[in-house]
Structure formats: structure tokens, C-alpha cells
Design a protein around this motif. Structure first.
Motif, PDB file in Angstrom:
ATOM      1  N   MET A 110       0.850  -1.184   0.000  1.00 55.27           N
ATOM      2  CA  MET A 110       0.000   0.000   0.000  1.00 55.27           C
ATOM      3  C   MET A 110       0.881   1.228   0.000  1.00 55.27           C
ATOM      4  O   MET A 110       2.090   1.143   0.211  1.00 55.27           O
ATOM      5  CB  MET A 110      -0.961   0.005   1.183  1.00 55.27           C
ATOM      6  CG  MET A 110      -0.343   0.154   2.546  1.00 55.27           C
ATOM      7  SD  MET A 110      -1.546   0.362   3.872  1.00 55.27           S
ATOM      8  CE  MET A 110      -2.511  -1.103   3.746  1.00 55.27           C
ATOM      9  N   ILE A 129      -4.065   0.553  -2.202  1.00 53.10           N
ATOM     10  CA  ILE A 129      -3.589  -0.799  -1.926  1.00 53.10           C
ATOM     11  C   ILE A 129      -3.466  -1.506  -3.267  1.00 53.10           C
ATOM     12  O   ILE A 129      -4.401  -1.499  -4.074  1.00 53.10           O
ATOM     13  CB  ILE A 129      -4.563  -1.590  -1.021  1.00 53.10           C
ATOM     14  CG1 ILE A 129      -4.803  -0.864   0.288  1.00 53.10           C
ATOM     15  CG2 ILE A 129      -4.020  -2.985  -0.767  1.00 53.10           C
ATOM     16  CD1 ILE A 129      -5.858  -1.529   1.171  1.00 53.10           C
ATOM     17  N   PHE A 146     -12.799  -7.100  -3.512  1.00 50.88           N
ATOM     18  CA  PHE A 146     -11.800  -6.248  -2.866  1.00 50.88           C
ATOM     19  C   PHE A 146     -12.301  -4.822  -2.657  1.00 50.88           C
ATOM     20  O   PHE A 146     -12.027  -4.201  -1.642  1.00 50.88           O
ATOM     21  CB  PHE A 146     -10.503  -6.205  -3.681  1.00 50.88           C
ATOM     22  CG  PHE A 146      -9.664  -7.446  -3.573  1.00 50.88           C
ATOM     23  CD1 PHE A 146     -10.013  -8.504  -2.748  1.00 50.88           C
ATOM     24  CD2 PHE A 146      -8.511  -7.571  -4.319  1.00 50.88           C
ATOM     25  CE1 PHE A 146      -9.242  -9.642  -2.656  1.00 50.88           C
ATOM     26  CE2 PHE A 146      -7.724  -8.707  -4.231  1.00 50.88           C
ATOM     27  CZ  PHE A 146      -8.097  -9.739  -3.407  1.00 50.88           C
ATOM     28  N   ARG A 149     -14.523  -4.759   0.312  1.00 52.12           N
ATOM     29  CA  ARG A 149     -13.816  -5.142   1.532  1.00 52.12           C
ATOM     30  C   ARG A 149     -12.831  -4.060   1.993  1.00 52.12           C
ATOM     31  O   ARG A 149     -12.768  -3.748   3.173  1.00 52.12           O
ATOM     32  CB  ARG A 149     -13.066  -6.446   1.281  1.00 52.12           C
ATOM     33  CG  ARG A 149     -12.557  -7.076   2.542  1.00 52.12           C
ATOM     34  CD  ARG A 149     -11.877  -8.421   2.339  1.00 52.12           C
ATOM     35  NE  ARG A 149     -12.331  -9.155   1.178  1.00 52.12           N
ATOM     36  CZ  ARG A 149     -11.628 -10.107   0.595  1.00 52.12           C
ATOM     37  NH1 ARG A 149     -10.455 -10.447   1.063  1.00 52.12           N
ATOM     38  NH2 ARG A 149     -12.096 -10.747  -0.448  1.00 52.12           N
ATOM     39  N   TYR A 150     -12.064  -3.497   1.064  1.00 55.04           N
ATOM     40  CA  TYR A 150     -11.009  -2.569   1.449  1.00 55.04           C
ATOM     41  C   TYR A 150     -11.369  -1.098   1.241  1.00 55.04           C
ATOM     42  O   TYR A 150     -10.783  -0.222   1.862  1.00 55.04           O
ATOM     43  CB  TYR A 150      -9.713  -2.882   0.680  1.00 55.04           C
ATOM     44  CG  TYR A 150      -9.132  -4.214   1.050  1.00 55.04           C
ATOM     45  CD1 TYR A 150      -8.456  -4.385   2.244  1.00 55.04           C
ATOM     46  CD2 TYR A 150      -9.268  -5.317   0.205  1.00 55.04           C
ATOM     47  CE1 TYR A 150      -7.931  -5.616   2.592  1.00 55.04           C
ATOM     48  CE2 TYR A 150      -8.744  -6.541   0.541  1.00 55.04           C
ATOM     49  CZ  TYR A 150      -8.069  -6.688   1.736  1.00 55.04           C
ATOM     50  OH  TYR A 150      -7.542  -7.902   2.078  1.00 55.04           O
ATOM     51  N   MET A 153     -12.493   0.635   4.405  1.00 52.60           N
ATOM     52  CA  MET A 153     -11.389   0.809   5.340  1.00 52.60           C
ATOM     53  C   MET A 153     -10.554   2.034   4.952  1.00 52.60           C
ATOM     54  O   MET A 153     -10.184   2.848   5.807  1.00 52.60           O
ATOM     55  CB  MET A 153     -10.485  -0.425   5.357  1.00 52.60           C
ATOM     56  CG  MET A 153      -9.322  -0.303   6.334  1.00 52.60           C
ATOM     57  SD  MET A 153      -7.981  -1.462   6.040  1.00 52.60           S
ATOM     58  CE  MET A 153      -7.157  -0.720   4.649  1.00 52.60           C
ATOM     59  N   LEU A 154     -10.291   2.188   3.659  1.00 53.05           N
ATOM     60  CA  LEU A 154      -9.536   3.348   3.193  1.00 53.05           C
ATOM     61  C   LEU A 154     -10.295   4.639   3.478  1.00 53.05           C
ATOM     62  O   LEU A 154      -9.712   5.627   3.944  1.00 53.05           O
ATOM     63  CB  LEU A 154      -9.234   3.222   1.701  1.00 53.05           C
ATOM     64  CG  LEU A 154      -8.374   2.046   1.254  1.00 53.05           C
ATOM     65  CD1 LEU A 154      -8.214   2.043  -0.256  1.00 53.05           C
ATOM     66  CD2 LEU A 154      -7.029   2.050   1.931  1.00 53.05           C
TER      67      LEU A 154
END
Length: 168
Positions: A110, A129, A146, A149-150, A153-154
Motif C-alpha cells: 500500500m 492498496i 476487494f 472489503r477494502y 477501510m480506506l
């Protein structure tokens, strides 16, 4: 015997079809988010390039402890967290890279890009990422999740970074 032969041929054809479809899914994927922060770029870089400071904004790091921290130049650039090894590299004055290595998982890369704008007191921070996928169909299809999922979070991490720096 004919049923078994038909089942094997059907399975093989289905596997080849699924594998062929996955060739249209890229093997390199980047999930990215950005936010504008009203702060100086040096202050932002100080939060990003010291793993100790991640507790202030990185989702979940406020409750974790850093094991085996390696301090370089007054900042922690390597540590172990829950079995993962985190290594930071400041590529330039405005770009920081990190690698997460976990023995039983794929290495995750990342980075953060800090972009100043002339004539403005806002600085754009991009957090991304990168994923490198193998050709396996199950790995390629799992990459379709993805973003969900991510991505959040970002977004949460950038919002927390913005909140921390702007209320400081």
C-alpha cells in the motif's frame, strides 16, 4: 460408466470456461481513495511515515501494540502487529510505501501520495492498496470483492486522518 465420463468431461469444460473468463480480470488491481485535508503536507507526512502515529487514524490500530519496533531517524519504520510484519519506505518527500507480510497470506503493498496545491491550504492525500493476483480462477473471482472489503477501510482511515489533523 457413461455417466462418470459425462461428469468428468462436463467438469473439465466448466473449469476451462471459468478459467477463460478469469483471463479478462486483470492480475494487478489497485483500490484507491483520496481526501482533501486542511493541513501542511509535512504534518501529514509525519502521521503517515511513523507506524507509532497510525494509532491516531488507521482503522483498528488504536487497540494494537507494536512488537519488535525498529526505529530509524526518530520514527518507527518496521514493526510486527498480530503476526504481520509492516515495513515503511519513504520513496520521496510526498510518497510513502508500506508492505504487510504475513507468513500464511499474500504480501500486501500500500502507499500514500501527498499532493499540495499552489494557492490553496488544502492537501490531497491518496491512499491505495495494490494486489498482484495469480492466474487461479478462485483468486481472480475473489478479487471482485476487494473494492467492498477494502474501500470502506480506506475511506474510514482517511476520514479519521482528516479529523485528527484538522482538529489538532
Amino acid at each position: 460408466m457413461k455417466v462418470i465420463k459425462l461428469a468428468l468431461i462436463s467438469f473439465l469444460v466448466l473449469f476451462l470456461l471459468v478459467t477463460a473468463i478469469t483471463f479478462f480480470i486483470p492480475s494487478k488491481i489497485r483500490i484507491s481513495r483520496a481526501v482533501n485535508i486542511k493541513a501542511e503536507s509535512g504534518t501529514i507526512i509525519a502521521q503517515l511515515n511513523d507506524i507509532r502515529n497510525w494509532k491516531n487514524w488507521y482503522p483498528g490500530f488504536d487497540t494494537l501494540s507494536l512488537n519488535k519496533p525498529l526505529e530509524e531517524g526518530g520514527k518507527v519504520t518496521f514493526a510486527e502487529v498480530r503476526g504481520s510484519q509492516i515495513a515503511l519506505i519513504q520513496d520521496s518527500a510526498t510518497h510513502i510505501s508500506a508492505t504487510f507480510n504475513k507468513p500464511d497470506a499474500q504480501k500486501m503493498n500500500m502507499g500514500w501520495q501527498v499532493i499540495s496545491h499552489e494557492g490553496s491550504d488544502l492537501v490531497t492525500v491518496q491512499w491505495y492498496i495494490d494486489f498482484k493476483l495469480k492466474w487461479y480462477p478462485w483468486e481472480k473471482f475473489s478479487s471482485l470483492s476487494f473494492e467492498a472489503r477494502y474501500g470502506s477501510m480506506l475511506e474510514n482511515g482517511l476520514a479519521a486522518l482528516k479529523n485528527f489533523l484538522e482538529t489538532k
